[in-house]
Design a protein around this motif. Structure first.
Motif, PDB file in Angstrom:
ATOM      1  N   UNK A 166       0.811  -1.218   0.000  1.00 43.78           N
ATOM      2  CA  UNK A 166       0.000   0.000   0.000  1.00 43.78           C
ATOM      3  C   UNK A 166       0.843   1.267   0.000  1.00 43.78           C
ATOM      4  N   UNK A 167       2.168   1.136   0.014  1.00 43.48           N
ATOM      5  CA  UNK A 167       3.026   2.322   0.046  1.00 43.48           C
ATOM      6  C   UNK A 167       2.941   3.072  -1.284  1.00 43.48           C
ATOM      7  N   UNK A 168       2.622   4.355  -1.208  1.00 46.39           N
ATOM      8  CA  UNK A 168       2.680   5.247  -2.374  1.00 46.39           C
ATOM      9  C   UNK A 168       4.089   5.801  -2.463  1.00 46.39           C
ATOM     10  N   UNK A 169       4.661   5.804  -3.661  1.00 43.07           N
ATOM     11  CA  UNK A 169       6.016   6.330  -3.792  1.00 43.07           C
ATOM     12  C   UNK A 169       6.078   7.481  -4.785  1.00 43.07           C
ATOM     13  N   UNK A 170       6.937   8.436  -4.444  1.00 40.65           N
ATOM     14  CA  UNK A 170       7.228   9.577  -5.306  1.00 40.65           C
ATOM     15  C   UNK A 170       8.565   9.294  -5.974  1.00 40.65           C
ATOM     16  N   UNK A 171       8.579   9.050  -7.275  1.00 36.29           N
ATOM     17  CA  UNK A 171       9.845   8.771  -7.958  1.00 36.29           C
ATOM     18  C   UNK A 171      10.579  10.058  -8.317  1.00 36.29           C
ATOM     19  N   UNK A 172      11.812   9.910  -8.755  1.00 33.14           N
ATOM     20  CA  UNK A 172      12.596  11.068  -9.154  1.00 33.14           C
ATOM     21  C   UNK A 172      12.122  11.718 -10.435  1.00 33.14           C
ATOM     22  N   UNK A 173      11.353  10.971 -11.224  1.00 35.66           N
ATOM     23  CA  UNK A 173      10.824  11.478 -12.494  1.00 35.66           C
ATOM     24  C   UNK A 173       9.495  10.774 -12.750  1.00 35.66           C
ATOM     25  N   UNK A 174       8.549  11.490 -13.337  1.00 37.66           N
ATOM     26  CA  UNK A 174       7.301  10.864 -13.737  1.00 37.66           C
ATOM     27  C   UNK A 174       6.278  10.762 -12.622  1.00 37.66           C
ATOM     28  N   UNK A 175       5.165  10.053 -12.899  1.00 35.43           N
ATOM     29  CA  UNK A 175       4.030  10.019 -11.965  1.00 35.43           C
ATOM     30  C   UNK A 175       4.272   9.105 -10.767  1.00 35.43           C
ATOM     31  N   UNK A 176       3.501   9.372  -9.697  1.00 35.21           N
ATOM     32  CA  UNK A 176       3.561   8.511  -8.525  1.00 35.21           C
ATOM     33  C   UNK A 176       2.899   7.172  -8.838  1.00 35.21           C
ATOM     34  N   UNK A 177       3.176   6.196  -7.980  1.00 36.17           N
ATOM     35  CA  UNK A 177       2.541   4.882  -8.083  1.00 36.17           C
ATOM     36  C   UNK A 177       2.580   4.257  -6.702  1.00 36.17           C
ATOM     37  N   UNK A 178       2.230   2.984  -6.622  1.00 34.10           N
ATOM     38  CA  UNK A 178       2.328   2.243  -5.368  1.00 34.10           C
ATOM     39  C   UNK A 178       3.192   1.018  -5.577  1.00 34.10           C
ATOM     40  N   UNK A 179       3.757   0.525  -4.489  1.00 34.74           N
ATOM     41  CA  UNK A 179       4.553  -0.694  -4.602  1.00 34.74           C
ATOM     42  C   UNK A 179       3.679  -1.850  -5.093  1.00 34.74           C
ATOM     43  N   UNK A 180       2.431  -1.885  -4.658  1.00 32.06           N
ATOM     44  CA  UNK A 180       1.536  -2.950  -5.105  1.00 32.06           C
ATOM     45  C   UNK A 180       1.314  -2.934  -6.605  1.00 32.06           C
ATOM     46  N   UNK A 181       1.125  -1.734  -7.171  1.00 31.52           N
ATOM     47  CA  UNK A 181       0.939  -1.634  -8.625  1.00 31.52           C
ATOM     48  C   UNK A 181       2.178  -2.120  -9.365  1.00 31.52           C
ATOM     49  N   UNK A 182       3.338  -1.733  -8.874  1.00 30.15           N
ATOM     50  CA  UNK A 182       4.573  -2.137  -9.569  1.00 30.15           C
ATOM     51  C   UNK A 182       4.810  -3.633  -9.434  1.00 30.15           C
ATOM     52  N   UNK A 183       4.416  -4.217  -8.315  1.00 29.51           N
ATOM     53  CA  UNK A 183       4.562  -5.668  -8.153  1.00 29.51           C
ATOM     54  C   UNK A 183       3.641  -6.426  -9.099  1.00 29.51           C
ATOM     55  N   UNK A 184       2.569  -5.785  -9.541  1.00 23.00           N
ATOM     56  CA  UNK A 184       1.663  -6.417 -10.506  1.00 23.00           C
ATOM     57  C   UNK A 184       2.101  -6.192 -11.947  1.00 23.00           C
ATOM     58  N   UNK A 185       2.518  -4.944 -12.261  1.00 20.89           N
ATOM     59  CA  UNK A 185       2.605  -4.544 -13.662  1.00 20.89           C
ATOM     60  C   UNK A 185       3.979  -4.103 -14.157  1.00 20.89           C
ATOM     61  N   UNK A 186       4.928  -3.838 -13.270  1.00 18.29           N
ATOM     62  CA  UNK A 186       6.223  -3.314 -13.726  1.00 18.29           C
ATOM     63  C   UNK A 186       6.985  -4.397 -14.477  1.00 18.29           C
ATOM     64  N   UNK A 187       7.362  -4.146 -15.745  1.00 21.12           N
ATOM     65  CA  UNK A 187       7.983  -5.200 -16.554  1.00 21.12           C
ATOM     66  C   UNK A 187       9.383  -5.590 -16.098  1.00 21.12           C
ATOM     67  N   UNK A 188       9.936  -4.868 -15.121  1.00 21.03           N
ATOM     68  CA  UNK A 188      11.275  -5.190 -14.627  1.00 21.03           C
ATOM     69  C   UNK A 188      11.252  -5.925 -13.289  1.00 21.03           C
ATOM     70  N   UNK A 189      10.231  -5.644 -12.463  1.00 18.96           N
ATOM     71  CA  UNK A 189      10.248  -6.203 -11.103  1.00 18.96           C
ATOM     72  C   UNK A 189       8.896  -6.768 -10.666  1.00 18.96           C
ATOM     73  N   UNK A 190       7.982  -7.019 -11.594  1.00 14.30           N
ATOM     74  CA  UNK A 190       6.716  -7.634 -11.220  1.00 14.30           C
ATOM     75  C   UNK A 190       6.957  -8.998 -10.591  1.00 14.30           C
ATOM     76  N   UNK A 191       6.139  -9.330  -9.615  1.00 11.27           N
ATOM     77  CA  UNK A 191       6.336 -10.588  -8.868  1.00 11.27           C
ATOM     78  C   UNK A 191       6.413 -11.799  -9.779  1.00 11.27           C
ATOM     79  N   UNK A 192       5.562 -11.854 -10.800  1.00  8.06           N
ATOM     80  CA  UNK A 192       5.522 -13.048 -11.640  1.00  8.06           C
ATOM     81  C   UNK A 192       6.792 -13.234 -12.462  1.00  8.06           C
ATOM     82  N   UNK A 193       7.551 -12.144 -12.646  1.00  4.28           N
ATOM     83  CA  UNK A 193       8.801 -12.245 -13.401  1.00  4.28           C
ATOM     84  C   UNK A 193       9.944 -12.736 -12.530  1.00  4.28           C
ATOM     85  N   UNK A 194       9.816 -12.580 -11.234  1.00  6.48           N
ATOM     86  CA  UNK A 194      10.940 -12.836 -10.334  1.00  6.48           C
ATOM     87  C   UNK A 194      10.754 -14.097  -9.508  1.00  6.48           C
ATOM     88  N   UNK A 195       9.602 -14.735  -9.617  1.00  7.05           N
ATOM     89  CA  UNK A 195       9.370 -15.959  -8.852  1.00  7.05           C
ATOM     90  C   UNK A 195      10.290 -17.088  -9.303  1.00  7.05           C
TER      91      UNK A 195
END
Length: 214
Positions: A185-214
């Motif tokens: 549930x943590x919302x993060x402010x990145x150095x560039x671009x829009x905010x997101x949440x760790x949960x969203x990135x764990x679902x959809x980020x093509x570099x670190x999504x959970x399903x890619x790293x299992x």
């Protein structure tokens, strides 16, 4: 805790102004440039600047730090000492990236993993997250489930690792072993671009999504 982002530099870096609503004490995170713009927002919110916080030593994040410190008399805190070589090399960074000349400087205090920073009645936890740079730190406010992650993580992407001292495996480790445990549930402010949440990135980020790293 309240905050606003103030885009600065030609790289549109997300400088953040954060403050304690009770005391009106404020910190600026990563003042890469455009100091007048930052000061105008501080004055608009009627805040007292008490510190400058740096996530890492790249010029679009630190290029205005010394000038802002000199202007206001407040201390520069961070990053981790492993980024000292970036701060020592600011003149060369200025030339390489087409920024106005910036003087090398040393912060008043380097940070370590696990340090805590008091801002008025608010507390920020320091998380050392090497990878994009070896001395990169993240600032985490547990009560608000907010994190300022610099260039470690972005919405849909991760930090570059083609700079001196960068390491891709370290970056992935920092994200998955140091940031993810803070909670989805943590919302993060990145150095560039829009905010997101760790949960969203764990679902959809093509570099670190959970399903890619299992």
């Amino acid at each position: 805790m309240k905050y606003v982002t103030i885009p600065v530099t030609p790289f549109q870096q997300n400088c953040s102004l954060m403050w304690c609503e009770t005391t009106k004490e404020a910190a600026v995170v990563d003042p890469g440039g455009n100091i007048d713009r930052i000061m105008q927002r501080i004055e608009k919110e009627q805040l007292t600047l008490t510190m400058i916080l740096l996530t890492h030593g790249h010029i679009d994040h630190v290029g205005g730090a010394k000038a802002l410190s000199d202007m206001t008399g407040v201390k520069i805190i961070g990053p981790h000492q492993a980024d000292a070589f970036w701060l020592d090399n600011l003149a060369q960074q200025s030339q390489n990236f087409g920024f106005a000349a910036a003087e090398p400087f040393a912060p008043h205090r380097y940070l370590e993993d696990g340090d805590e920073i008091e801002l008025g009645h608010q507390q920020l936890q320091v998380v050392h997250c090497p990878g994009h740079t070896p001395g990169h730190v993240v600032f985490y406010h547990q009560g608000e489930s907010l994190a300022w992650v610099g260039d470690v993580l972005f919405r849909g992407s991760v930090g570059r690792t083609d700079f001196p001292g960068s390491n891709h495996s370290d970056l992935i480790h920092s994200i998955t072993k140091k940031l993810w445990p803070l909670g989805k549930d943590v919302t993060f402010v990145p150095g560039h671009g829009p905010i997101s949440t760790f949960g969203e990135e764990r679902k959809h980020n093509p570099f670190v999504a959970d399903q890619l790293l299992d």
